[in-house]
Design an enzyme around this catalytic site. Sequence first.
Site, PDB file in Angstrom:
ATOM      1  N   GLY A  50       0.453  10.275   6.334  1.00 44.91           N
ATOM      2  CA  GLY A  50       0.106   8.912   5.955  1.00 44.91           C
ATOM      3  C   GLY A  50      -0.860   8.255   6.919  1.00 44.91           C
ATOM      4  CB  CYS A  51      -1.824   8.792  10.313  1.00 43.60           C
ATOM      5  SG  CYS A  51      -0.254   8.050  10.771  1.00 43.60           S
ATOM      6  CB  ILE A  52      -7.048   7.726   8.362  1.00 38.37           C
ATOM      7  CG1 ILE A  52      -6.769   6.888   7.123  1.00 38.37           C
ATOM      8  CG2 ILE A  52      -8.465   8.251   8.355  1.00 38.37           C
ATOM      9  CD1 ILE A  52      -6.965   7.587   5.809  1.00 38.37           C
TER      10      ILE A  52
END
Length: 151
Positions: A50-52
């Site tokens: 969920g983190c770029i």
Amino acid sequence: MGANLTIDELVENFSLFDDWEDRYRYIIDLGRTLEPFPEESRTRENKVEGCISQVWLTHRIEHIGKEEHLFFAADSDAHIVKGLLAVLLALFSGRTPKDILSIDADAQLARLELDQHISPNRRNGVASVVQVVRSVARDRIEKAGNEPPHS
């Protein structure tokens, strides 16, 4: 600088800066204070989805008195994200699972005005890290409920 700061100290430090450029520099500096993250911990299991940016999070358990405390370590390949991780560690690391679950992360981060000054993608990433931390705390509480009491 950042390794043992509390959220209250961070709020106070943020208030010393007049503009967000200086606050961003401070956040990046906080990221530089994180303990070196072991290369062998950069695994898929420790990666926060969920983190770029690339983000890894690990934890260890220490018994302090009769209570279990969770200590987190984190790293990212992005400087600003590393700083945001330092803020989250100040908020959560070293606390009991019950204390972790009682923290309103959104309200605490709002005290720093981060909710208004980081991009939606970074906000999503922060939320993902918070979710993982809370999940670890919930798991520890569940395990404690199923373990025989320590004598």
